[in-house]
Design a protein around this motif. Structure first.
Motif, mmCIF file in Angstrom:
data_model
loop_
_atom_site.group_PDB
_atom_site.id
_atom_site.type_symbol
_atom_site.label_atom_id
_atom_site.label_comp_id
_atom_site.label_asym_id
_atom_site.label_seq_id
_atom_site.Cartn_x
_atom_site.Cartn_y
_atom_site.Cartn_z
ATOM 1 N N VAL A 1 2.746 -2.487 -7.575
ATOM 2 C CA VAL A 1 1.912 -1.320 -7.302
ATOM 3 C C VAL A 1 2.362 -0.192 -8.224
ATOM 4 N N LYS B 1 -4.772 2.732 -8.497
ATOM 5 C CA LYS B 1 -5.000 2.177 -7.169
ATOM 6 C C LYS B 1 -3.758 2.361 -6.305
ATOM 7 N N THR B 2 -3.979 2.511 -5.009
ATOM 8 C CA THR B 2 -2.869 2.716 -4.087
ATOM 9 C C THR B 2 -2.418 1.437 -3.398
ATOM 10 N N SER B 3 -2.998 0.307 -3.762
ATOM 11 C CA SER B 3 -2.618 -0.955 -3.122
ATOM 12 C C SER B 3 -2.788 -2.104 -4.099
ATOM 13 N N CYS C 1 6.089 2.840 1.249
ATOM 14 C CA CYS C 1 5.182 1.741 0.925
ATOM 15 C C CYS C 1 5.094 0.800 2.121
ATOM 16 N N THR D 1 0.837 -1.199 0.000
ATOM 17 C CA THR D 1 0.000 0.000 0.000
ATOM 18 C C THR D 1 0.871 1.247 0.000
#
Length: 390
Positions: free
Chosen positions: A154, A380-382, A22, A7
């Motif tokens: 990611v 997306k962050t994850s 992260c 994430t």
């Protein structure tokens, strides 16, 4: 079942030179207390940047890219290849950081590790052009004993402010820092984000106080005068300009203004010698202006766009593309309305003999605060993977 989640807590947009953070979480999701504990041999994290090009337009010099084998050995001394399965060529590969070795997780247990890495200031920006694409990813590699390596990817976006050097020059030294006996004089160093935003503001103010006036004319006379209040903008800003048709001698029927970017491949990377520049249009403002004295335009710059930049492969610049449709014949406007007349109707000509003239005006587009850019991104962050026992 073992879950691995990576994430980006601050969002998916960063400024080159910033520290990317992260969080990597490992969870043994088995609910049965009788299940065996999960054992992981190691986990490693690093950042890569892939360059994808159109083979019909671009030929890359050998020195600008890392092959899969080179990326796995150049600063990447782990047993997994971070760009395995990725398209394109690796142009950036940071040194790997090992999160742990020999991790044991009981059923229901969770462990979280924090990965931090500085994005190089000389890195290329994230860019999706017609011929060239730069894309960034955080790669988390994890391996069970005697099992294949699993990877979590990611994606994130990088904005580059060229000219942002060592931030130490922006931090005050003790000799020149002002002192106050009533305040705590502990020195606070500027972050890269603070320095980057200061640099954007400094460059920005060089251009915004220069209001420029342009006389637009063709071979038959003057069409209009255009006022642009500044020539430098940040992502997310509105470009505002004013047209004055009252000074024109040539009737203008319609005009349009389009925000465009120019993608130019460097000469040594062009597939063909006479290869042209790729144009991408973003926002268009169009208006009928016959018998109009003055009007204005308002064009927003998308936060998702890439500011102007230059690398060894490609150069991107910004411009406003104007198109003016002018009449070759004189067009009589409506007569003045008598004071005692309540209604007055004017019927324009059914057909006009017209011609179109075009004009391109270069402008500068700078990065904005990456936190603002994160608010509109669809990235997306994850990312998550499940590591099965098989």
């Amino acid at each position: 079942m073992l879950e691995v989640i990576a994430t980006l807590p601050r969002g998916p947009v960063f400024l080159a030179g910033e520290t990317l953070c992260c969080n990597v979480t490992f969870t043994n999701s088995s609910a049965d207390n009788q299940s065996a504990e999960e054992v992981l041999a190691w986990s490693s994290v690093q950042i890569i940047c892939q360059c994808t090009v159109s083979e019909s337009r671009v030929q890359l010099p050998r020195t600008t890219a890392l092959s899969t084998e080179e990326a796995s050995t150049t600063g990447c001394e782990t047993s997994f290849v971070p760009n395995k399965g990725e398209r394109g060529l690796t142009v950036l590969c940071t040194k790997p950081k090992i999160l742990f070795c020999d991790l044991k997780l009981a059923p229901g247990a969770t462990r979280t590790y924090q990965y931090e890495e500085v994005i190089p200031t000389d890195a290329p920006p994230s860019f999706r052009g017609q011929a060239v694409k730069y894309s960034y990813k955080v790669i988390v590699g994890t391996q069970r004993l005697e099992k294949t390596t699993k990877m979590v990817r990611v994606p994130f976006r990088v904005l580059v402010l060229f000219g942002l050097n060592d931030i130490s020059v922006y931090n005050e030294t003790e000799e020149i820092a002002p002192s106050n006996p009533f305040l705590n004089n502990s020195r606070k160093e500027n972050s890269v984000l603070d320095v980057g935003l200061q640099e954007v503001i400094s460059l920005y103010f060089i251009f915004i106080f220069n209001t420029d006036s342009y006389n637009i004319a063709n071979g038959r006379g003057k069409v209009a005068r255009f006022l642009l209040f500044k020539q430098a903008y940040k992502l997310g800003e509105d470009i505002v300009g004013m047209f004055d048709f009252d000074v024109g001698t040539v009737p203008c029927v319609q005009y349009s203004v389009t925000l465009q970017s120019e993608e130019k491949i460097s000469e040594e990377c062009r597939r063909k010698p006479g290869q042209g520049t790729a144009i991408t249009s973003y926002v268009k403002h169009q208006e009928m202006c016959l018998n109009t004295l003055r009007t204005h335009m308002n064009i927003p710059i998308p936060l998702t766009a890439t500011p102007g930049f230059m690398t060894d492969i490609v150069c991107q610049r910004w411009r406003l593309h104007f198109e003016f449709v002018t009449s070759l014949d004189k067009v009589d406007g409506p007569e003045s309305v008598p004071a005692d007349c309540e209604e007055h109707q004017w019927q324009g000509a059914n057909t006009l003999n017209v011609e179109t003239m075009v004009w391109d005006l270069p402008i500068k587009v700078f990065p904005t605060n990456p936190i603002h850019a994160s608010s509109v991104t669809l990235m997306k962050t994850s990312a998550l993977i499940n590591m099965a026992n098989g």
